[in-house]
Design an enzyme around this catalytic site. Structure first.
Site, PDB file in Angstrom:
ATOM      1  CG  HIS A 168      27.626 -31.381 -42.467  1.00 25.53           C
ATOM      2  ND1 HIS A 168      27.440 -31.439 -41.097  1.00 25.53           N
ATOM      3  CD2 HIS A 168      28.929 -30.971 -42.635  1.00 25.53           C
ATOM      4  CE1 HIS A 168      28.557 -31.069 -40.472  1.00 25.53           C
ATOM      5  NE2 HIS A 168      29.479 -30.800 -41.380  1.00 25.53           N
ATOM      6  CG  HIS A 221      29.705 -25.991 -41.184  1.00 28.23           C
ATOM      7  ND1 HIS A 221      31.001 -25.822 -41.604  1.00 28.23           N
ATOM      8  CD2 HIS A 221      29.629 -27.249 -40.728  1.00 28.23           C
ATOM      9  CE1 HIS A 221      31.665 -26.962 -41.425  1.00 28.23           C
ATOM     10  NE2 HIS A 221      30.856 -27.839 -40.893  1.00 28.23           N
ATOM     11  CD  GLU A 243      30.238 -27.703 -37.191  1.00 30.75           C
ATOM     12  OE1 GLU A 243      29.349 -28.476 -37.587  1.00 30.75           O
ATOM     13  OE2 GLU A 243      31.445 -27.970 -37.323  1.00 30.75           O
TER      14      GLU A 243
HETATM   15  C1  BGC Z   1      32.700 -31.906 -39.371  1.00 31.21           C
HETATM   16  C2  BGC Z   1      33.900 -32.398 -40.120  1.00 31.21           C
HETATM   17  C3  BGC Z   1      33.643 -32.218 -41.589  1.00 31.21           C
HETATM   18  C4  BGC Z   1      33.372 -30.780 -41.883  1.00 31.21           C
HETATM   19  C5  BGC Z   1      33.043 -30.572 -43.323  1.00 31.21           C
HETATM   20  C6  BGC Z   1      32.478 -30.470 -39.710  1.00 31.21           C
HETATM   21  O1  BGC Z   1      31.310 -30.027 -39.093  1.00 31.21           O
HETATM   22  O2  BGC Z   1      32.847 -32.054 -37.990  1.00 31.21           O
HETATM   23  O3  BGC Z   1      34.166 -33.738 -39.819  1.00 31.21           O
HETATM   24  O4  BGC Z   1      34.717 -32.668 -42.352  1.00 31.21           O
HETATM   25  O5  BGC Z   1      32.316 -30.329 -41.102  1.00 31.21           O
HETATM   26  O6  BGC Z   1      33.350 -29.315 -43.717  1.00 31.21           O
END
Ligand code: BGC
Length: 349
Positions: free
Chosen positions: A104, A177, A314
């Site tokens: 991310h 998210h 997402e």
């Molecule tokens: C991911 C997860 C991750 C989370 C974090 C998601 O988009 O797929 O693996 O732990 O985000 O908040």
């Protein structure tokens, strides 16, 4: 559009909260820190309005939090193996912040920065935010300018449009998210929600949640959501993919060509009657069932968010694309424009 001061960052800069409402009384609140959706109030089948997204009451929660509640994630949503990739023959090392991988956007991703907001009232309420990510941030090449436009339509759609450009070749794959719980009651899990994903396949992962590079047909697996199925129905089934994800945490490949907005998923809460339809032009959709929520995040109203009290859908490119030449590319070059349209549409049944 109503604007208020939401809080102050440790360096003194003010964070603002923008409230958009439509004719049906749907209300969405967005802050310029992380371009984050902090509240989204939609009607149930009796017209009762409830907030359906997890988040915090104060800015501090967002500054300290590690779950990416409601934020725009970037430059790269999801994981890049070992934080490494090659572009035009040069190797880049990104911040490693998830075991040995990059997740991310790194330590200070797009969710942890202050965006420039430009509230505009067109025919429908909308809000544009912009962030300029400098060359070298978290190891990424090229200065990138990303604009995200949120629009709340009178058809109860939250439309999210992205536009990105770069000064040097780079990779770009932002996503939204938000964690949804359509019951509006964040003491309840989402295991009773019914999910349908317009997809026949996923990109299976290894135990570090990095795609193997294959495409796996969902038939005869607990990842088959071709017909609406309760999320809790098979989440504990013995299945190697569910074991790696500690539940659902995978990228589905929606049917139909990327680049055109098509329906990707439908989420339904039988108790409240709320139905959310996700439409997107992206090649993939990550369904994450909130497996890593563990009660340590104290959210709105002081509620500790327990495991699986929210889920994310997402829209994005496939995880680890920069190391998987067979996946649809995320490379962005000067002169090209990155675009994404994703819509969360709310109705009742
Ligand atoms: C991911 C997860 C991750 C989370 C974090 C998601 O988009 O797929 O693996 O732990 O985000 O908040």
């Amino acid at each position: 559009m109503k604007t208020t001061v939401f809080g102050k960052l440790p360096d003194g800069r003010e964070v603002h909260r923008y409230l958009m409402a439509n004719k049906a009384g749907v209300r969405v609140e967005i802050i310029d820190y992380g371009a984050t959706i902090t509240s989204l109030r939609v009607p149930d089948r009796n017209g009762k309005m409830d907030d359906v997204v997890l988040g915090y009451d104060s800015l501090e929660g967002y500054v300290q939090g590690t779950a990416y509640f409601g934020a725009i994630v970037g430059r790269y949503g999801n994981r890049i193996a070992k934080g490494k990739f090659q572009l035009d023959g040069k190797e880049y090392q990104l911040t490693v912040n998830d075991g040995e991988n990059h997740l991310h956007g790194g330590r200070t991703g797009f969710n942890k920065v202050l965006w420039d907001a430009n509230p505009a009232v067109s025919s429908e309420p909308s809000l544009e935010m912009q962030y300029v990510s400098r060359e070298g941030e978290e190891g990424y090449p090229g200065t990138v300018t990303l604009k995200v436009r949120y629009e709340l339509t009178d058809a109860n759609e939250l439309r999210i449009e992205y536009e990105g450009a770069t000064e040097r070749p780079t990779i770009l794959n932002p996503t939204q998210h938000s964690y949804f719980n359509l019951s509006g009651d964040f003491t309840k899990t989402i295991l009773g929600h019914q999910l349908m994903i317009e997809s026949d396949s996923i990109t299976p992962v290894d135990q570090g949640l990095i795609p193997t590079g294959q495409i796996l047909n969902v038939e005869n697996t607990p990842l088959d959501f071709r017909v609406p199925t309760a999320i809790g129905a098979r989440i504990e089934d013995p299945d190697p993919q569910l074991a790696f994800g500690k539940g659902y945490d995978h990228n589905w490949v929606p049917r139909g060509a990327a680049g055109k907005v098509r329906k990707a998923a439908e989420l339904f809460d039988p108790a409240s009657g709320r139905l959310m339809t996700v439409l997107t032009d992206q090649p993939g959709i990550q369904f994450y069932s909130g497996n890593f929520l563990d009660g340590s995040a104290k959210g709105k109203g002081g509620i500790a968010y327990q495991r699986r009290t929210g889920l994310c859908l997402e829209a994005q490119a496939f995880p680890d694309t920069p190391n998987k030449p067979q996946f649809p590319s995320v490379t962005l070059r000067p002169g090209q424009v990155y675009r994404q349209t994703t819509i969360y549409r709310f109705s009742t049944r």
